[in-house]
Design a protein around this motif. Structure first.
Motif, PDB file in Angstrom:
ATOM      1  N   GLY A  29       0.809  -1.226   0.000  1.00 18.41           N
ATOM      2  CA  GLY A  29       0.000   0.000   0.000  1.00 18.41           C
ATOM      3  C   GLY A  29       0.834   1.264   0.000  1.00 18.41           C
ATOM      4  N   ASN A  30       2.103   1.136   0.398  1.00 20.57           N
ATOM      5  CA  ASN A  30       2.964   2.313   0.509  1.00 20.57           C
ATOM      6  C   ASN A  30       4.374   1.915   0.057  1.00 20.57           C
ATOM      7  OD1 ASN A  30       4.551   4.424   1.283  1.00 20.57           O
ATOM      8  ND2 ASN A  30       4.243   4.171   3.494  1.00 20.57           N
ATOM      9  N   PRO A  31       4.662   2.108  -1.232  1.00 22.16           N
ATOM     10  CA  PRO A  31       5.925   1.610  -1.785  1.00 22.16           C
ATOM     11  C   PRO A  31       7.165   2.182  -1.106  1.00 22.16           C
ATOM     12  CG  PRO A  31       4.441   2.323  -3.536  1.00 22.16           C
ATOM     13  CD  PRO A  31       3.812   2.741  -2.242  1.00 22.16           C
ATOM     14  N   SER A  32       7.022   3.310  -0.400  1.00 23.78           N
ATOM     15  CA  SER A  32       8.212   3.876   0.246  1.00 23.78           C
ATOM     16  C   SER A  32       8.431   3.285   1.656  1.00 23.78           C
ATOM     17  CB  SER A  32       8.114   5.398   0.326  1.00 23.78           C
ATOM     18  OG  SER A  32       7.050   5.738   1.187  1.00 23.78           O
ATOM     19  N   PHE A  33       7.530   2.375   2.067  1.00 25.19           N
ATOM     20  CA  PHE A  33       7.682   1.804   3.411  1.00 25.19           C
ATOM     21  C   PHE A  33       8.959   0.963   3.483  1.00 25.19           C
ATOM     22  CE2 PHE A  33       7.273  -1.549   6.550  1.00 25.19           C
ATOM     23  CZ  PHE A  33       6.836  -0.861   7.661  1.00 25.19           C
ATOM     24  N   SER A  34       9.730   1.160   4.520  1.00 26.89           N
ATOM     25  CA  SER A  34      10.887   0.279   4.735  1.00 26.89           C
ATOM     26  C   SER A  34      11.061   0.072   6.230  1.00 26.89           C
ATOM     27  CB  SER A  34      12.153   0.872   4.120  1.00 26.89           C
ATOM     28  OG  SER A  34      12.635   1.893   4.943  1.00 26.89           O
ATOM     29  N   LEU A  35      11.594  -1.050   6.577  1.00 27.79           N
ATOM     30  CA  LEU A  35      11.755  -1.391   7.988  1.00 27.79           C
ATOM     31  C   LEU A  35      13.130  -2.019   8.204  1.00 27.79           C
ATOM     32  CD1 LEU A  35      10.662  -1.629  10.828  1.00 27.79           C
ATOM     33  CD2 LEU A  35       9.410  -3.685  10.156  1.00 27.79           C
ATOM     34  N   PRO A  36      14.134  -1.177   8.475  1.00 30.24           N
ATOM     35  CA  PRO A  36      15.461  -1.739   8.717  1.00 30.24           C
ATOM     36  C   PRO A  36      15.475  -2.609   9.970  1.00 30.24           C
ATOM     37  CG  PRO A  36      15.479   0.665   8.947  1.00 30.24           C
ATOM     38  CD  PRO A  36      14.079   0.271   8.595  1.00 30.24           C
TER      39      PRO A  36
ATOM     40  N   ALA B 200      24.694 -16.455   5.628  1.00 23.03           N
ATOM     41  CA  ALA B 200      24.223 -17.428   4.619  1.00 23.03           C
ATOM     42  C   ALA B 200      22.717 -17.286   4.390  1.00 23.03           C
ATOM     43  CB  ALA B 200      24.570 -18.840   5.076  1.00 23.03           C
ATOM     44  N   TRP B 201      21.994 -16.875   5.428  1.00 22.14           N
ATOM     45  CA  TRP B 201      20.536 -16.682   5.295  1.00 22.14           C
ATOM     46  C   TRP B 201      20.180 -15.251   4.873  1.00 22.14           C
ATOM     47  CZ3 TRP B 201      19.585 -19.053  10.787  1.00 22.14           C
ATOM     48  CH2 TRP B 201      19.494 -20.455  10.681  1.00 22.14           C
ATOM     49  N   ASN B 202      21.177 -14.426   4.632  1.00 15.07           N
ATOM     50  CA  ASN B 202      20.931 -13.001   4.320  1.00 15.07           C
ATOM     51  C   ASN B 202      20.160 -12.277   5.419  1.00 15.07           C
ATOM     52  OD1 ASN B 202      22.239 -12.805   1.834  1.00 15.07           O
ATOM     53  ND2 ASN B 202      20.519 -13.869   0.844  1.00 15.07           N
ATOM     54  N   VAL B 203      20.440 -12.650   6.635  1.00 15.80           N
ATOM     55  CA  VAL B 203      19.833 -11.942   7.773  1.00 15.80           C
ATOM     56  C   VAL B 203      20.860 -10.924   8.270  1.00 15.80           C
ATOM     57  CG1 VAL B 203      18.931 -12.159  10.117  1.00 15.80           C
ATOM     58  CG2 VAL B 203      18.431 -13.940   8.419  1.00 15.80           C
ATOM     59  N   PRO B 204      20.541  -9.622   8.213  1.00 17.29           N
ATOM     60  CA  PRO B 204      21.526  -8.607   8.610  1.00 17.29           C
ATOM     61  C   PRO B 204      21.862  -8.669  10.099  1.00 17.29           C
ATOM     62  CG  PRO B 204      19.616  -7.612   7.512  1.00 17.29           C
ATOM     63  CD  PRO B 204      19.266  -9.038   7.784  1.00 17.29           C
ATOM     64  N   VAL B 205      23.121  -8.411  10.393  1.00 18.99           N
ATOM     65  CA  VAL B 205      23.573  -8.437  11.789  1.00 18.99           C
ATOM     66  C   VAL B 205      24.488  -7.230  12.015  1.00 18.99           C
ATOM     67  CG1 VAL B 205      25.402 -10.070  11.140  1.00 18.99           C
ATOM     68  CG2 VAL B 205      24.746  -9.897  13.521  1.00 18.99           C
ATOM     69  N   PHE B 206      24.441  -6.663  13.212  1.00 15.46           N
ATOM     70  CA  PHE B 206      25.344  -5.547  13.517  1.00 15.46           C
ATOM     71  C   PHE B 206      26.798  -6.028  13.421  1.00 15.46           C
ATOM     72  CE2 PHE B 206      21.500  -4.029  15.739  1.00 15.46           C
ATOM     73  CZ  PHE B 206      21.474  -2.721  15.284  1.00 15.46           C
ATOM     74  N   GLY B 207      27.687  -5.073  13.186  1.00 16.09           N
ATOM     75  CA  GLY B 207      29.108  -5.407  13.068  1.00 16.09           C
ATOM     76  C   GLY B 207      29.712  -5.792  14.415  1.00 16.09           C
ATOM     77  N   ASP B 208      30.946  -6.278  14.360  1.00 12.88           N
ATOM     78  CA  ASP B 208      31.622  -6.731  15.585  1.00 12.88           C
ATOM     79  C   ASP B 208      31.743  -5.611  16.614  1.00 12.88           C
ATOM     80  OD1 ASP B 208      31.910  -9.166  14.423  1.00 12.88           O
ATOM     81  OD2 ASP B 208      34.033  -8.911  13.904  1.00 12.88           O
ATOM     82  N   ASP B 209      31.831  -4.366  16.144  1.00 10.89           N
ATOM     83  CA  ASP B 209      31.957  -3.240  17.077  1.00 10.89           C
ATOM     84  C   ASP B 209      30.652  -3.008  17.848  1.00 10.89           C
ATOM     85  OD1 ASP B 209      30.742  -2.593  14.686  1.00 10.89           O
ATOM     86  OD2 ASP B 209      31.286  -0.482  14.795  1.00 10.89           O
ATOM     87  N   ALA B 210      29.582  -3.646  17.404  1.00  8.57           N
ATOM     88  CA  ALA B 210      28.287  -3.469  18.084  1.00  8.57           C
ATOM     89  C   ALA B 210      27.709  -4.826  18.488  1.00  8.57           C
ATOM     90  CB  ALA B 210      27.322  -2.702  17.191  1.00  8.57           C
ATOM     91  N   HIS B 211      28.467  -5.581  19.276  1.00  5.84           N
ATOM     92  CA  HIS B 211      27.927  -6.794  19.895  1.00  5.84           C
ATOM     93  C   HIS B 211      27.848  -6.522  21.405  1.00  5.84           C
ATOM     94  CE1 HIS B 211      32.126  -7.253  20.984  1.00  5.84           C
ATOM     95  NE2 HIS B 211      31.756  -8.141  21.878  1.00  5.84           N
ATOM     96  N   VAL B 212      27.007  -7.277  22.088  1.00 10.07           N
ATOM     97  CA  VAL B 212      26.914  -7.109  23.549  1.00 10.07           C
ATOM     98  C   VAL B 212      27.651  -8.280  24.195  1.00 10.07           C
ATOM     99  CG1 VAL B 212      25.385  -6.850  25.532  1.00 10.07           C
ATOM    100  CG2 VAL B 212      24.669  -5.983  23.294  1.00 10.07           C
ATOM    101  N   PRO B 213      28.796  -8.005  24.824  1.00  8.98           N
ATOM    102  CA  PRO B 213      29.591  -9.117  25.366  1.00  8.98           C
ATOM    103  C   PRO B 213      28.945  -9.762  26.586  1.00  8.98           C
ATOM    104  CG  PRO B 213      30.563  -7.005  25.974  1.00  8.98           C
ATOM    105  CD  PRO B 213      29.391  -6.693  25.095  1.00  8.98           C
TER     106      PRO B 213
END
Ligand code: ATP
Ligand code: MG
Length: 246
Positions: free
Chosen positions: A137-144, A168-181
């Motif tokens: 319904g809204n082509p500009s909708f995006s959800l990062p 491998a599943w194309n699931v985005p993940v934050f970079g190593d600088d943004a992990h919670v140890p």
């Protein structure tokens, strides 16, 4: 600034509520924050609220969504706050889909075990389905959306395997600088009912700052510089004797 951030996973115990308390502490020094607790267990409310569920922390408004209409609650909170963060139950729920429809971004906390990564993928698929539905319904909708690896140890085999599987599943993940140890400070913060930042050492504080900055960037929230905090800190109660030192 105006944004709704959803922190969600179909898996329980992966670090959703802890992530929210961390981000709330980061943003409360910069703008007006509302936290909506959609988890029937109400852990966010019991962490940051007083006996009646009212926030003990200046700059943060808390609201329970139990028995409430999530759409109305988000709309109302957005009108009075710069950022609204929603904590969901660790399950795939209808509320999650409604919340995603309003979100500027979704953060999916996950451990590095195979079971956790499988659930992170399922949650990401809900993000994709919500995007497909709403962009019709809204082509500009995006959800990062991105997976936030929590309670992990950088550069271990499981950490690397988790990242490879998500890629491998194309699931985005934050970079190593943004992990919670994995750190006991996070558990200690719960016992003290304060933010992880308050009990973290300098290195962990820096890492938390990096995680919060990455989440803000994902949601397109460019917060102003932190103000000097004059308000109450969330520290309110002494830790019980059983609390583990960091
Ligand atoms: N980075 C971390 N290192 C060590 N322990 C952590 C970390 N993050 C969270 N924990 C601990 O893991 C447990 C689960 O965390 P949390 O409650 O944030 O997860 P959740 O996904 O919100 O769980 P639920 O689905 O039950 O609401 C808590 O005991 C918390 O103190
Ligand atoms: Mg929780």
């Amino acid at each position: 600034m105006d944004g709704v951030l959803a922190v969600a996973s179909s898996k329980g115990g992966v670090g959703k509520t802890t992530t929210i308390v961390m981000i709330a502490e980061y943003f409360r020094k910069r703008c007006r924050v509302a936290l909506l607790d959609a988890d029937p267990n109400q852990k966010l409310i019991s962490w940051l609220g007083d006996e009646t569920g009212v926030s003990r922390v200046e700059g943060i408004t808390l609201k329970s969504l139990v028995g409430q209409n999530i759409v109305e609650a988000i709309t109302e909170a957005k009108a009075q706050h710069d950022i609204v963060i929603v904590d969901f139950a660790g399950a795939l729920t209808q509320e999650m889909v409604f919340g995603f429809g309003y979100a500027a971004a979704v953060v999916i906390p996950s451990g590095s075990s195979k079971g956790d990564i499988d659930e992170a993928r399922k949650t990401y698929q809900v993000v994709e389905q919500t995007t497909a539905l709403l962009s019709a319904g809204n082509p500009s909708f995006s959800l990062p959306a991105k997976v936030l690896l929590c309670k992990v140890r950088l550069n271990t085999d499981t950490y690397k395997a988790a990242k490879q599987q998500l890629a491998a599943w194309n699931v985005p993940v934050f970079g190593d600088d943004a992990h919670v140890p994995h750190r006991t400070s996070f558990e200690k913060a719960w016992w003290h009912k304060c933010s992880p930042q308050e009990v973290a050492d300098a290195a962990l504080k820096k890492q938390i700052e990096s995680v919060c900055g990455a989440i803000a960037a994902l949601a397109g929230l460019a917060p102003p510089e932190a103000k000097a905090v004059t308000g109450k800190s969330p520290r309110a109660r002494k830790a019980p004797r059983t609390a583990t030192p960091a």
